[in-house]
Design a protein around this motif. Sequence first.
Motif, short mmCIF file in Angstrom:
data_model
loop_
_atom_site.label_atom_id
_atom_site.label_comp_id
_atom_site.label_asym_id
_atom_site.label_seq_id
_atom_site.Cartn_x
_atom_site.Cartn_y
_atom_site.Cartn_z
N MET B 1 16.97 -60.12 -39.76
CA MET B 1 17.70 -59.74 -40.98
C MET B 1 17.04 -60.40 -42.20
SD MET B 1 21.63 -60.43 -41.78
CE MET B 1 21.97 -60.12 -40.08
N SER B 2 17.08 -59.70 -43.32
CA SER B 2 16.40 -60.25 -44.50
C SER B 2 17.39 -60.93 -45.44
CB SER B 2 15.66 -59.14 -45.25
OG SER B 2 16.61 -58.37 -45.97
N GLY B 3 16.84 -61.83 -46.25
CA GLY B 3 17.63 -62.50 -47.26
C GLY B 3 18.22 -61.52 -48.25
N GLU B 4 17.48 -60.42 -48.49
CA GLU B 4 17.95 -59.41 -49.45
C GLU B 4 19.25 -58.76 -48.98
OE1 GLU B 4 17.20 -58.74 -52.64
OE2 GLU B 4 16.02 -60.54 -52.25
N GLU B 5 19.31 -58.48 -47.66
CA GLU B 5 20.55 -57.90 -47.11
C GLU B 5 21.72 -58.84 -47.34
OE1 GLU B 5 20.26 -56.02 -43.00
OE2 GLU B 5 18.22 -56.74 -43.35
N ILE B 6 21.47 -60.14 -47.20
CA ILE B 6 22.52 -61.15 -47.40
C ILE B 6 22.95 -61.14 -48.87
CG2 ILE B 6 23.09 -63.62 -47.32
CD1 ILE B 6 22.37 -62.93 -44.58
N ARG B 7 21.96 -61.14 -49.73
CA ARG B 7 22.23 -61.25 -51.16
C ARG B 7 23.23 -60.17 -51.62
NH1 ARG B 7 19.19 -64.13 -54.92
NH2 ARG B 7 17.14 -63.96 -54.02
N GLY B 8 23.06 -58.96 -51.08
CA GLY B 8 23.95 -57.87 -51.45
C GLY B 8 25.40 -58.12 -51.05
N ARG B 9 25.60 -58.94 -50.02
CA ARG B 9 26.96 -59.14 -49.53
C ARG B 9 27.30 -60.63 -49.45
NH1 ARG B 9 28.74 -55.43 -44.77
NH2 ARG B 9 30.70 -55.98 -45.76
N SER B 10 26.72 -61.42 -50.33
CA SER B 10 26.88 -62.87 -50.18
C SER B 10 28.33 -63.33 -50.36
CB SER B 10 25.92 -63.63 -51.09
OG SER B 10 26.01 -63.17 -52.39
N ARG B 11 29.06 -62.64 -51.26
CA ARG B 11 30.45 -63.09 -51.43
C ARG B 11 31.27 -62.80 -50.16
NH1 ARG B 11 33.29 -65.06 -55.58
NH2 ARG B 11 31.61 -64.60 -57.02
N ASP B 12 31.08 -61.62 -49.58
CA ASP B 12 31.78 -61.27 -48.35
C ASP B 12 31.44 -62.27 -47.24
OD1 ASP B 12 32.81 -59.10 -49.60
OD2 ASP B 12 31.35 -57.68 -48.77
N LEU B 13 30.15 -62.59 -47.16
CA LEU B 13 29.71 -63.51 -46.11
C LEU B 13 30.32 -64.89 -46.31
CD1 LEU B 13 27.95 -64.04 -43.61
CD2 LEU B 13 26.06 -64.60 -45.14
N MET B 14 30.34 -65.33 -47.57
CA MET B 14 30.91 -66.64 -47.86
C MET B 14 32.39 -66.68 -47.45
SD MET B 14 31.04 -68.67 -51.48
CE MET B 14 32.25 -67.63 -52.26
N GLU B 15 33.12 -65.64 -47.80
CA GLU B 15 34.56 -65.62 -47.45
C GLU B 15 34.73 -65.56 -45.94
OE1 GLU B 15 36.85 -66.31 -49.50
OE2 GLU B 15 35.71 -66.12 -51.36
N ALA B 16 33.90 -64.75 -45.27
CA ALA B 16 34.01 -64.63 -43.81
C ALA B 16 33.73 -65.96 -43.13
CB ALA B 16 33.05 -63.56 -43.30
N LEU B 17 32.68 -66.65 -43.60
CA LEU B 17 32.34 -67.96 -43.01
C LEU B 17 33.45 -68.97 -43.27
CD1 LEU B 17 28.54 -68.23 -43.88
CD2 LEU B 17 29.52 -68.05 -41.60
N PHE B 18 33.97 -68.93 -44.47
CA PHE B 18 35.01 -69.90 -44.84
C PHE B 18 36.26 -69.69 -43.99
CE2 PHE B 18 37.84 -72.31 -47.67
CZ PHE B 18 37.04 -73.42 -47.87
N ARG B 19 36.54 -68.41 -43.67
CA ARG B 19 37.69 -68.10 -42.81
C ARG B 19 37.45 -68.55 -41.38
NH1 ARG B 19 37.94 -63.19 -45.23
NH2 ARG B 19 36.77 -62.24 -43.54
N LYS B 20 36.23 -68.35 -40.91
CA LYS B 20 35.92 -68.61 -39.49
C LYS B 20 35.70 -70.09 -39.21
CE LYS B 20 34.62 -64.33 -37.76
NZ LYS B 20 35.45 -63.95 -36.63
#
Lengths: 138, 373
Positions: B1-20
């Motif tokens: 997976m690329s960093g660019e893919e993350i960048r597009g959804r970084s807020r979602d990822l941050m919230e998901a990680l914070f929940r998990k």
Amino acid sequence: MEGFRYLDHTGDLGIELFGRSREALFEHAGEAFTDIVTDPATVHASFEVEISVDGADVEQLLVEWLTELIYRFDAQGWLFRRYRIRSLDDHHLSGTVQGEPYDPDRHPIRTTVKGATYHQLEVTRTEDGWKARVIFDL
Amino acid sequence: MSGEEIRGRSRDLMEALFRKLPSGVGSSRKDFELRRRDLHRVLEEGVGWTLEQGFGTREDRAHIEAEGCIPGADPSRVSDRALERGKRQLGTVGSGNHFVEVGRVQEIFDERAAAAMGLAKGMATVLIHTGSRGLGHQVCSDYISVMIKAARTYGIDLPDRQLCCAPVESREGRDYLAAMAGAANFAFVNRQMIMHWTREAFSELFGSGNGGLELVYDVCHNIAKLETHRVDGMATRLCVHRKGATRAFPPGHREVPERYRHVGQPVLVPGDMGRCSYVLAGTEAGYSETFGSACHGAGRVMSRKQAKKAAGGRSIVRELEERGVMVKGASRATLVEEISDAYKDVNDVVNVLHQAGISRKVAKLAPLVVIKG
């Protein structure tokens, strides 16, 4: 001077304690610990707990006392507001502390403490009482 | 997976990680409770226990120092208090400088080593920095009392009581090493569980099995190990204490996973949350000069009090966002203490390691999403 003040320490956190008696010195150590962890004004003295610790000398007793408070918070979720030392000699301390269980909605966490250390530890007599220095591992 | 893919959804990822990922004081996963019997097994078996519970994969195990289990751990040498502190904290990040950081490979310095480690420019990465939590801290407090007594018994003169110690082969020394191994195994399991939940978060957001995350390496820090090194030309059994340090073994060493044996052990040096982190490789020079050790971070330059003052009325979250880093912490206090300005520039620190030959630069990782405990 009476109470405690913070010392600047790059890696960790130090406190300097002052008390007219050794008992007062240890009570201030408790108050300092609460102040490190949270805003003491948010902690209600709703419950009372008995605490006693042993040590080989007064310095070890101070570290053991703080270690006990760290354990009560980290393992059991207790925050204390008031500290009363009933008896204290070179090897033993007993007292009562008043506080309540930690509530994330009411108690803002300032810093969490891993342990109290012996690094540069000092408990000394002064002209008008007692003075101590403790460094915490954060 | 690329960093660019993350960048597009970084807020979602941050919230998901914070929940998990449970972070902050007293937090733990509602769906995970550890029984006392299991805690003993965690200490004894390390990652062996984790795999049995379905956290992580067999391939992960080959990429963990000591395969995720330091031998000789004995839970009976660990106090009830330490066990109690650890019981509710397994699978939690913890506060202070501990974090989970999602980033991307910004630069490659050594193509061959990077290829062996599966790292390529632009690729997404995750760094997990945490350890044995309250259990390890209590083991430390407990054994400091033991060692102060022991130092007296063995006639060791101490310049500072925090430096208390006992001979490795003494009863006190053996007890401590057995307790410390248990704490190290707890730390392996802790990181493995956090990695598992991180994979879940990636999987939910981006699909793909295991969230597309493969373990490069899991290495201990702040640990003592019995190892054989050359001293004055003689192979000598040593107790190597890596405090503020991590292991950095050279190419060819049998404890380096097969996949990396031709390039050296991956060495992880996290920086602060605003700058970057590094992956390096262990070297022969490091093996002979530092008993195969490197620093495990940049090191603070400001006290926490100074950091608080320097952070003043600044919005740390916004500042980092402007630099392309999303950060979420359980408390503002932690974020403030961990501002970039409070740390040495990890670029300088790593250049010293590289130029001194202690470790070799492989890749530079830039942060995108940071979760602080």
